[in-house]
Design a protein around this motif. Structure first.
Motif, PDB file in Angstrom:
ATOM      1  N   ILE A 144      -1.893   9.127  -4.195  1.00 53.70           N
ATOM      2  CA  ILE A 144      -0.685   9.365  -4.985  1.00 53.70           C
ATOM      3  C   ILE A 144      -1.173  10.097  -6.232  1.00 53.70           C
ATOM      4  CG2 ILE A 144       1.284   8.351  -6.183  1.00 53.70           C
ATOM      5  CD1 ILE A 144       1.445   7.879  -3.227  1.00 53.70           C
ATOM      6  N   PHE A 145      -1.018  11.408  -6.229  1.00 55.50           N
ATOM      7  CA  PHE A 145      -1.658  12.223  -7.257  1.00 55.50           C
ATOM      8  C   PHE A 145      -0.665  12.797  -8.277  1.00 55.50           C
ATOM      9  CE2 PHE A 145      -5.151  13.147  -3.933  1.00 55.50           C
ATOM     10  CZ  PHE A 145      -5.817  11.985  -4.290  1.00 55.50           C
ATOM     11  N   ASP A 146       0.540  12.257  -8.310  1.00 54.95           N
ATOM     12  CA  ASP A 146       1.513  12.678  -9.302  1.00 54.95           C
ATOM     13  C   ASP A 146       1.439  11.726 -10.496  1.00 54.95           C
ATOM     14  OD1 ASP A 146       4.216  14.403  -9.670  1.00 54.95           O
ATOM     15  OD2 ASP A 146       4.507  12.372 -10.449  1.00 54.95           O
ATOM     16  N   HIS A 147       1.109  12.278 -11.656  1.00 49.35           N
ATOM     17  CA  HIS A 147       0.876  11.435 -12.825  1.00 49.35           C
ATOM     18  C   HIS A 147       2.142  10.691 -13.236  1.00 49.35           C
ATOM     19  CE1 HIS A 147      -0.595  10.248 -16.834  1.00 49.35           C
ATOM     20  NE2 HIS A 147      -1.788  10.483 -16.359  1.00 49.35           N
ATOM     21  N   GLY A 148       3.291  11.361 -13.194  1.00 50.71           N
ATOM     22  CA  GLY A 148       4.535  10.717 -13.587  1.00 50.71           C
ATOM     23  C   GLY A 148       4.897   9.563 -12.671  1.00 50.71           C
ATOM     24  N   LEU A 181       0.852  -1.182   0.000  1.00 51.05           N
ATOM     25  CA  LEU A 181       0.000   0.000   0.000  1.00 51.05           C
ATOM     26  C   LEU A 181       0.887   1.232   0.000  1.00 51.05           C
ATOM     27  CD1 LEU A 181      -2.919   1.143   0.236  1.00 51.05           C
ATOM     28  CD2 LEU A 181      -2.529   1.236   2.703  1.00 51.05           C
ATOM     29  N   PHE A 182       0.775   2.054  -1.044  1.00 48.80           N
ATOM     30  CA  PHE A 182       1.540   3.288  -1.145  1.00 48.80           C
ATOM     31  C   PHE A 182       0.640   4.454  -0.737  1.00 48.80           C
ATOM     32  CE2 PHE A 182       5.152   2.291  -4.365  1.00 48.80           C
ATOM     33  CZ  PHE A 182       5.455   1.137  -3.660  1.00 48.80           C
ATOM     34  N   PRO A 242       0.668  -5.789 -10.746  1.00 47.17           N
ATOM     35  CA  PRO A 242      -0.707  -5.295 -10.778  1.00 47.17           C
ATOM     36  C   PRO A 242      -0.879  -4.051  -9.904  1.00 47.17           C
ATOM     37  CG  PRO A 242      -0.713  -7.673 -10.657  1.00 47.17           C
ATOM     38  CD  PRO A 242       0.722  -7.249 -10.507  1.00 47.17           C
ATOM     39  N   LEU A 243      -1.506  -3.020 -10.468  1.00 49.15           N
ATOM     40  CA  LEU A 243      -1.593  -1.724  -9.802  1.00 49.15           C
ATOM     41  C   LEU A 243      -3.043  -1.265  -9.710  1.00 49.15           C
ATOM     42  CD1 LEU A 243      -0.174   0.870  -8.698  1.00 49.15           C
ATOM     43  CD2 LEU A 243      -0.073   1.680 -11.079  1.00 49.15           C
ATOM     44  N   LEU A 244      -3.437  -0.840  -8.519  1.00 48.92           N
ATOM     45  CA  LEU A 244      -4.766  -0.277  -8.283  1.00 48.92           C
ATOM     46  C   LEU A 244      -4.602   1.133  -7.749  1.00 48.92           C
ATOM     47  CD1 LEU A 244      -7.883  -0.421  -7.936  1.00 48.92           C
ATOM     48  CD2 LEU A 244      -7.449  -1.339  -5.639  1.00 48.92           C
ATOM     49  N   LEU A 245      -5.268   2.087  -8.366  1.00 46.58           N
ATOM     50  CA  LEU A 245      -5.279   3.470  -7.895  1.00 46.58           C
ATOM     51  C   LEU A 245      -6.617   3.739  -7.224  1.00 46.58           C
ATOM     52  CD1 LEU A 245      -3.743   5.240 -11.022  1.00 46.58           C
ATOM     53  CD2 LEU A 245      -2.549   4.405  -8.983  1.00 46.58           C
TER      54      LEU A 245
END
Length: 355
Positions: free
Chosen positions: A138-142, A76-77, A153-156
């Motif tokens: 985590i709101f930085d697009h880059g 969890l980031f 696997p990534l979940l936003l």
């Protein structure tokens, strides 16, 4: 095709209030164990969507990788610490419990500004043991694009505002940022409150963006113009989201510029709404006497502030279950098309709109 079962349907079937059903489903508030059990049993019987679309126990357990090590951790980031007021603090309890039932452990990693700027992974993160990554705020697009390129696997859970950027290769989970915004605007117009403004940096994140755009869409649908002088949406280095002192000073300055206040301010979230309330008090304006006010999140503060804040409730438990579904199905079927899921929300009318 049968119609969707709602919280009100369950309340009617049991002869209890809608609020009682909501408390039982979301594990919030004070409720007798017998009542909670009765409600949850009826919820399952009636096939309420939050519980019926997925049986957690039937999802597969972690699989072994060729070298014999098990990738059994979900990382969890976090972009910031989550206080008790944040909707995700409740969501994470459910998320962690459901993952544990599937044999996964949850590791938490706070991503600091330097790591985001340098697109570096947290030192504590071990990709060799990680089956999937979930990101909150985590709101930085880059940085999110860098994570999507790891092959994990990534979940936003919420995400950077899309803008004109290429879509991220990740599943995305949001609360419903449309339905109750439309409902609120419609209700205010019904009450004769047609001058409605919006406060919140609309490009701060995707949810803020959607709330602002849906406010404008609701006004347009109703044939009511959006007066730009009532919309405080530009980026002020996150002045409308982080530093309370800067927020209130900025808001006081902007309110003084207005020849007159709108009938209503709709805010991007409760934190912004509470700062608007404080700024209005500093200028001797009354809520709801001079202006109505609405937030979003249904934070604990929204219920205890005076006047209590009209807001939009996020079903955190349902968010937790949905997060597990999206992430585990992605782990087991990596070739799935990327998915965006929305979890329903509920408008809560309180004293700040004269209720």
């Amino acid at each position: 095709m049968a119609s969707k079962v709602t919280i009100q349907d369950i309340a009617d079937a049991l002869g209890v209030s809608r609020n009682t059903v909501s408390k039982a489903i979301n594990n919030t508030g004070v409720l007798a164990d017998a009542t909670r059990d009765k409600v949850l049993k009826k919820v399952q019987e009636m096939g309420y969507k939050q519980f019926s679309y997925m049986n957690i126990s039937e999802l597969p357990k972690p699989t072994s990788v060729p070298d014999g090590k098990e990738k059994s951790e979900i990382a969890l980031f976090l972009g910031d610490f989550l206080g008790n007021s944040h909707f995700a603090s409740t969501m994470l309890d459910k998320f962690q419990r459901e993952l544990a039932q599937l044999g996964y452990s949850l590791t938490m990693h706070r991503v600091i500004g330097e790591e985001i700027a340098g697109q570096k992974l947290p030192i504590s993160f071990n990709p060799e043991r990680t089956a999937g990554i979930a990101c909150i705020e985590i709101f930085d697009h880059g940085y999110c694009r860098m994570l999507s390129g790891l092959g994990i696997p990534l979940l936003l859970i919420d995400s950077p505002a899309n803008g004109f950027d290429r879509p991220l290769e990740a599943d995305r989970l949001y609360m419903d940022n449309r339905t109750e915004i439309y409902r609120f605007v419609k209700e205010m117009i019904r009450r004769g409150k047609k001058e409605i403004g919006f406060v919140g940096e609309y490009m701060h994140c995707q949810s803020f963006y959607e709330r602002y755009m849906n406010y404008r869409g609701a006004m347009y649908t109703a044939g009511i113009p959006c007066r730009e002088e009532y919309c405080l949406v530009e980026s002020k280095r996150d002045a409308l989201y982080y530093n309370p002192g800067e927020i209130q000073a900025y808001l006081v300055e902007e309110f003084r510029k207005m020849k007159k206040l709108p009938d209503v301010f709709l805010c991007a979230n409760d934190a912004v709404a509470l700062d608007v309330m404080q700024a209005l008090k500093l200028l001797d304006y009354s809520v709801p006497g001079d202006v109505y006010l609405c937030g979003f999140d249904d934070s604990p503060e929204s219920r205890i502030v005076t006047p209590s804040l009209t807001t939009v409730h996020i079903h955190s438990q349902a968010m937790g279950i949905s997060a597990v579904q999206l992430l585990i199905t992605r782990i087991n079927e990596p070739s799935l098309n990327y998915r965006t899921m929305y979890v329903e929300t509920d408008l809560i009318l309180r004293e700040s709109t004269g209720d």
